[in-house]
Design a protein around this motif. Structure first.
Motif, PDB file in Angstrom:
ATOM      1  N   LEU A 106      -6.234   1.773  -4.186  1.00  0.00           N
ATOM      2  CA  LEU A 106      -6.802   2.210  -2.908  1.00  0.00           C
ATOM      3  C   LEU A 106      -8.731   2.834  -2.494  1.00  0.00           C
ATOM      4  O   LEU A 106      -8.300   2.989  -1.314  1.00  0.00           O
ATOM      5  N   ARG A 166      -5.959   3.711  -8.321  1.00  0.00           N
ATOM      6  CA  ARG A 166      -7.065   4.317  -7.629  1.00  0.00           C
ATOM      7  C   ARG A 166      -8.114   3.375  -7.612  1.00  0.00           C
ATOM      8  O   ARG A 166      -8.845   3.449  -5.956  1.00  0.00           O
ATOM      9  N   THR A 181       0.262   6.724  -6.917  1.00  0.00           N
ATOM     10  CA  THR A 181      -1.096   7.629  -7.364  1.00  0.00           C
ATOM     11  C   THR A 181      -0.883   9.083  -7.601  1.00  0.00           C
ATOM     12  O   THR A 181      -1.786   9.972  -8.001  1.00  0.00           O
ATOM     13  N   GLN A 182       0.306   9.506  -6.895  1.00  0.00           N
ATOM     14  CA  GLN A 182       0.786  10.615  -6.937  1.00  0.00           C
ATOM     15  C   GLN A 182       1.058  11.252  -8.331  1.00  0.00           C
ATOM     16  O   GLN A 182       1.031  12.365  -8.005  1.00  0.00           O
ATOM     17  N   ARG A 210     -11.781   2.494   1.245  1.00  0.00           N
ATOM     18  CA  ARG A 210     -10.474   2.897   1.154  1.00  0.00           C
ATOM     19  C   ARG A 210      -9.649   2.919   1.596  1.00  0.00           C
ATOM     20  O   ARG A 210      -9.449   2.747   2.831  1.00  0.00           O
ATOM     21  N   LEU A 211      -8.481   3.358   0.908  1.00  0.00           N
ATOM     22  CA  LEU A 211      -7.583   2.663   2.205  1.00  0.00           C
ATOM     23  C   LEU A 211      -6.889   4.288   1.805  1.00  0.00           C
ATOM     24  O   LEU A 211      -5.645   5.069   3.192  1.00  0.00           O
ATOM     25  N   ILE A 212      -7.086   5.460   1.265  1.00  0.00           N
ATOM     26  CA  ILE A 212      -6.811   6.942   1.512  1.00  0.00           C
ATOM     27  C   ILE A 212      -8.121   7.785   2.026  1.00  0.00           C
ATOM     28  O   ILE A 212      -9.108   7.440   1.154  1.00  0.00           O
ATOM     29  N   ALA A 213      -8.343   8.808   1.918  1.00  0.00           N
ATOM     30  CA  ALA A 213      -9.321  10.038   1.832  1.00  0.00           C
ATOM     31  C   ALA A 213     -10.147  10.483   0.521  1.00  0.00           C
ATOM     32  O   ALA A 213      -8.138  11.017   0.692  1.00  0.00           O
ATOM     33  N   GLU A 214     -10.328  10.760   0.514  1.00  0.00           N
ATOM     34  CA  GLU A 214     -10.554  11.434  -0.903  1.00  0.00           C
ATOM     35  C   GLU A 214     -12.446  12.064  -0.862  1.00  0.00           C
ATOM     36  O   GLU A 214     -12.869  11.057  -0.539  1.00  0.00           O
ATOM     37  N   THR A 267       0.684  -1.352   0.171  1.00  0.00           N
ATOM     38  CA  THR A 267      -0.206  -0.134  -0.192  1.00  0.00           C
ATOM     39  C   THR A 267       0.691   1.685   0.237  1.00  0.00           C
ATOM     40  O   THR A 267       0.821   2.470  -0.715  1.00  0.00           O
ATOM     41  N   ILE A 281       0.136   4.237  -3.228  1.00  0.00           N
ATOM     42  CA  ILE A 281       0.541   5.338  -2.750  1.00  0.00           C
ATOM     43  C   ILE A 281       1.140   6.720  -3.458  1.00  0.00           C
ATOM     44  O   ILE A 281       0.389   7.793  -3.470  1.00  0.00           O
ATOM     45  N   SER A 297      -1.607  14.100  -9.436  1.00  0.00           N
ATOM     46  CA  SER A 297      -2.459  13.867  -8.399  1.00  0.00           C
ATOM     47  C   SER A 297      -2.104  16.220  -9.071  1.00  0.00           C
ATOM     48  O   SER A 297      -1.494  15.891  -9.637  1.00  0.00           O
TER      49      SER A 297
END
Length: 235
Positions: free
Chosen positions: A196, A193, A79-80, A138-142, A72, A76, A83
């Motif tokens: 995550l 995406r 995925t940036q 979800r593994l990150i906040a969006e 993970t 992350i 961004s």
């Protein structure tokens, strides 16, 4: 004489078809991409906020075979690459370099291409208004709506436009290496995406298709007529 003329015309038909395909090939790809993305949008609307079968199948496979705490952090990071901060930063760097090389039109084209894509993505999101996947995925906040994926659209439009510029203007040995590396970024971002849990598979696929259509039918044709210089150069 009549039969001879007919034979000549018949022999020219395959060449005509090939010529037409070369001339309109990307437009055909763009139309097909619009149709595919629109079909996904209609399917999402008809599903009434429920995931499509493909969404459930893809996430179930990732959950069973790929998702792990050790992987993970790397996902992350990857995925940036698409961004908002990364793409704006790259656009500023490209614009500055283009101005330094006295090819400012290319830098402006990169910036305009990204800005229009972002606007289109926001319009599509508001039309479909699809909620994101459940919180337990979800593994990150969006925040915001889910369809189509902004990261998928942005990465395809931004790096796809760079591929076009490299293909058109570079004449150096690293040209094809650069094209291959740039082409790898959008699918990697799309996979991150879904991994995550912030998008469904249909979100990222539609985002990619919309940007392919945007590049082939709108952005690149307009840029060729307005901002982009005609000379190939050796930049």
């Amino acid at each position: 004489m009549h039969s001879s003329d007919s034979a000549i015309l018949e022999s020219q038909k395959p060449e005509t078809h090939v010529s037409s395909l070369r001339r309109y090939g990307w437009q055909i790809v763009g139309v097909l991409a619009v149709c595919g993305a629109t079909a996904l949008g209609v399917a999402v609307l008809l599903a009434h906020d429920r995931p499509l079968p493909m969404d459930t199948a893809v996430y179930a496979w990732l959950s069973a075979h790929v998702i792990s705490p050790s992987l993970t952090p790397a996902v992350i990071v990857f995925t940036q690459m698409s961004s908002v901060a990364t793409l704006i930063g790259l656009t500023v760097v490209i614009l500055g370099a283009a101005c330094a090389l006295r090819r400012w039109r290319i830098g402006v084209a990169v910036a305009v291409n990204l800005a229009v894509e972002a606007t289109l993505n926001e319009i599509f999101k508001r039309i479909v208004a699809r909620p994101r996947p459940p919180l337990d995925h979800r593994l990150i906040a969006e925040q915001g709506f889910s369809f189509p994926s902004g990261h998928a659209m942005a990465s395809t439009a931004f790096y796809g436009f760079l591929i076009y510029l490299v293909y058109r203007y570079w004449r150096r040995a690293v040209k094809w290496v650069a094209i291959v590396l740039l082409a790898l970024i959008p699918p990697i971002v799309m996979a991150t995406r879904v991994y995550l849990g912030v998008h469904y598979a249909s979100d990222v696929l539609a985002g990619c298709l919309y940007s392919i259509a945007y590049l082939t039918l709108l952005s690149i044709p307009i840029m060729e007529l307005t901002l982009l210089p005609a000379d190939s150069g050796d930049r």
